[in-house]
Design an enzyme around this catalytic site. Structure first.
Site, PDB file in Angstrom:
ATOM      1  N   ASP A  99      52.714  -1.210  64.585  1.00 20.30           N
ATOM      2  CA  ASP A  99      51.970  -2.382  65.053  1.00 20.30           C
ATOM      3  C   ASP A  99      50.578  -2.370  64.417  1.00 20.30           C
ATOM      4  OD1 ASP A  99      50.547  -4.381  66.590  1.00 20.30           O
ATOM      5  OD2 ASP A  99      52.125  -4.217  68.091  1.00 20.30           O
TER       6      ASP A  99
ATOM      7  N   SER B  39      51.288 -10.050  68.152  1.00 27.45           N
ATOM      8  CA  SER B  39      52.444  -9.150  68.110  1.00 27.45           C
ATOM      9  C   SER B  39      53.683  -9.791  68.721  1.00 27.45           C
ATOM     10  CB  SER B  39      52.129  -7.853  68.852  1.00 27.45           C
ATOM     11  OG  SER B  39      51.176  -7.123  68.122  1.00 27.45           O
TER      12      SER B  39
ATOM     13  N   THR C 277      55.933  -6.013  71.532  1.00 29.62           N
ATOM     14  CA  THR C 277      56.829  -5.704  70.405  1.00 29.62           C
ATOM     15  C   THR C 277      58.237  -5.325  70.872  1.00 29.62           C
ATOM     16  OG1 THR C 277      54.867  -4.975  69.212  1.00 29.62           O
ATOM     17  CG2 THR C 277      56.988  -4.438  68.219  1.00 29.62           C
TER      18      THR C 277
ATOM     19  N   ASP D 144      47.747  -0.397  66.207  1.00 35.12           N
ATOM     20  CA  ASP D 144      47.102  -1.686  66.492  1.00 35.12           C
ATOM     21  C   ASP D 144      45.941  -1.538  67.470  1.00 35.12           C
ATOM     22  OD1 ASP D 144      47.144  -4.760  66.758  1.00 35.12           O
ATOM     23  OD2 ASP D 144      47.545  -4.120  68.821  1.00 35.12           O
TER      24      ASP D 144
ATOM     25  N   HIS E 197      42.137  -2.669  66.860  1.00 34.37           N
ATOM     26  CA  HIS E 197      41.328  -3.553  67.717  1.00 34.37           C
ATOM     27  C   HIS E 197      40.003  -2.879  68.067  1.00 34.37           C
ATOM     28  CE1 HIS E 197      44.016  -6.923  68.578  1.00 34.37           C
ATOM     29  NE2 HIS E 197      45.012  -6.063  68.672  1.00 34.37           N
TER      30      HIS E 197
END
Ligand code: MG
Ligand code: ZN
Length: 443
Positions: A42, A90, A143, A268, A272
């Site tokens: 991700d 996502s 996801t 991910d 972020h």
């Protein structure tokens, strides 16, 4: 010919090209893999693969070697969602990867009319295969959710968990193995899904010790209330690899083969947070999970390993501020995520800050920086931003956003049918080719 005409022509060409994705060889029954291991990093843009290569080499030129990602790299994929943003979240991207259909940001395998779209795991179950999902987030996070549930919003996480149990294909539950976090969505005041899965014959684990003891599918392991702890903050070296190996062990014996989705969910989350040390630790765990999957393919050649990302996160850049340098070597000194370092710094006396910062990051605060830190010592967001900035400055790491970007993502493939995933493709092409294989291998 004017520039305007040239542009118009090339625009036409482009749109003509976009109708016909890179032609892949027609799959045949003989090449269709029986097992599919689909791994999703991700947020893992191509820049993360570059960063990981230089991180592993500790920034030393004589040590630069291809990583497992580099060895398996076969193509590149676009990720745009079905709205006007070009930047996918996502949920929309996982829907594309799980169904072969693009949708709007936030959607979990539903179309623009909020109608459910069939997923490749539902297809696999219909054709007699087993399914598994492994994630370092909640197992019902966007996801993995897109492979098993349908909802107009990824935020409806209880309803998504319900779908893991309630959706039946020919009377059967769709997932055979589910490993990850998310316990609070499965044991709730209104419903105890763990008990319901157990009543259907699922083995259950809620600790790493119990995970190791799971002996057969179907099985459910919920190893944290929410997402699993960040790899950088825990003693356990490779939690995703452990879960992946156990999932493969439990699915391997299935007579019709299996589909296993493994998500490196928190690459991910580090993106972020614009936290480079956090990102490299998650990339390392994902790399180790890939190594285990690759070893499985070597032992079981009728297996396809396909790896991609849903999008890029953070606009990660391996240089910043006009300086020609990326200090991968300095990342090794950073021992915790910046969020965790911030928490620890807030618990200190002002006189301890400089020493502990050096201890936890390997970096030294200048007098000016120390004054800045002392001024916001008890204000979490301000302190976090300062400390994160120091690490990014020192390592020359750039970030353009705290969100996602439209950058293309890498595609890696290995084993039976890997030749289907070369060159440029779009994320829905990946799903369509996988679904083609699932159909063929069941014939
Ligand atoms: Mg995810
Ligand atoms: Zn994200």
């Amino acid at each position: 010919m004017t520039i305007r005409t040239l542009l118009a022509c090339s625009a036409l060409l482009l749109s003509a090209c976009s109708q016909t994705p890179a032609p892949a060889p027609e799959p045949t029954e003989t090449t269709a893999p029986r097992n599919i291991i689909f791994m999703i990093g991700d947020g893992m843009g191509a820049n993360y693969l570059t960063a990981y290569r230089y991180f592993l080499a500790e920034g030393k030129q004589q040590q630069i070697k291809p990583t497992i990602y580099d060895e398996l790299w076969t193509g590149i994929s676009s990720t745009w969602p079905d709205d006007q943003t070009l930047v996918t979240d996502s949920a929309a991207s996982a829907t594309a990867l799980a169904t072969g259909v693009k949708t709007f940001n936030g959607a979990i395998s539903v179309d623009q009319q909020h109608l459910p779209i069939g997923t490749l795991m539902q297809q696999a179950k219909r054709l007699g295969k087993a399914n598994g999902i492994v994630a370092s987030s909640q197992v019902n996070h966007a996801t993995p959710a897109a492979f098993l549930a349908h909802n107009k919003s990824r935020r409806n996480m209880d309803a998504i968990a319900d779908h893991f149990f309630d959706i039946r294909v020919d009377g059967q539950l769709v997932p055979d193995v589910m490993f990850g976090g998310g316990l609070t969505h499965f044991i709730r005041d209104d419903r105890n899904l763990v008990a319901e899965f157990q009543a259907e014959g699922y083995q259950y684990a809620d600790s790493w010790q119990q995970l190791a003891q799971l002996s057969q599918a179907p099985a459910l392991a919920l190893l944290a209330d929410g997402g699993l702890p960040s790899v950088l903050n825990q003693q356990m070296e490779a939690p995703l690899q452990l879960m992946t190996e156990k999932a493969l062990e439990l699915l391997a014996g299935h007579s019709q083969g299996f589909v296993l989705m493994v998500e490196g969910s928190q690459i991910d989350w580090c993106g972020h947070a614009n936290d480079i040390a956090c990102a490299m630790a998650e990339m390392h765990d994902f790399a180790r999970a890939i190594q285990s999957a690759k070893a499985f393919v070597d032992a079981n050649p009728d297996t396809l390993l396909i790896i991609t990302a849903d999008h890029e996160t953070g606009g990660l850049a391996l240089a910043a501020d006009g300086i020609y340098e990326w200090r991968a070597d300095l990342i090794y000194g950073v021992q915790y995520t910046v969020r965790e370092i911030t928490r620890r710094m807030m618990a200190l006396e002002p006189t301890e800050l400089a020493d502990q910062w050096r201890h936890w990051t390997g970096l030294t605060l200048t007098d000016e920086q120390l004054a800045e830190v002392q001024a916001v010592h008890q204000q979490q967001p301000e302190l976090y931003a300062l400390l994160n900035g120091y690490i990014n400055q020192a390592t020359r790491t750039g970030w353009t956003t705290s969100g996602h970007t439209a950058a293309d993502v890498p595609v890696m493939a290995y084993g039976a049918g890997a030749e289907q995933f070369t060159g440029f493709m779009d994320n829905i092409d990946i799903a369509k080719r996988i679904m083609g294989f699932i159909q063929l291998s069941a014939n």
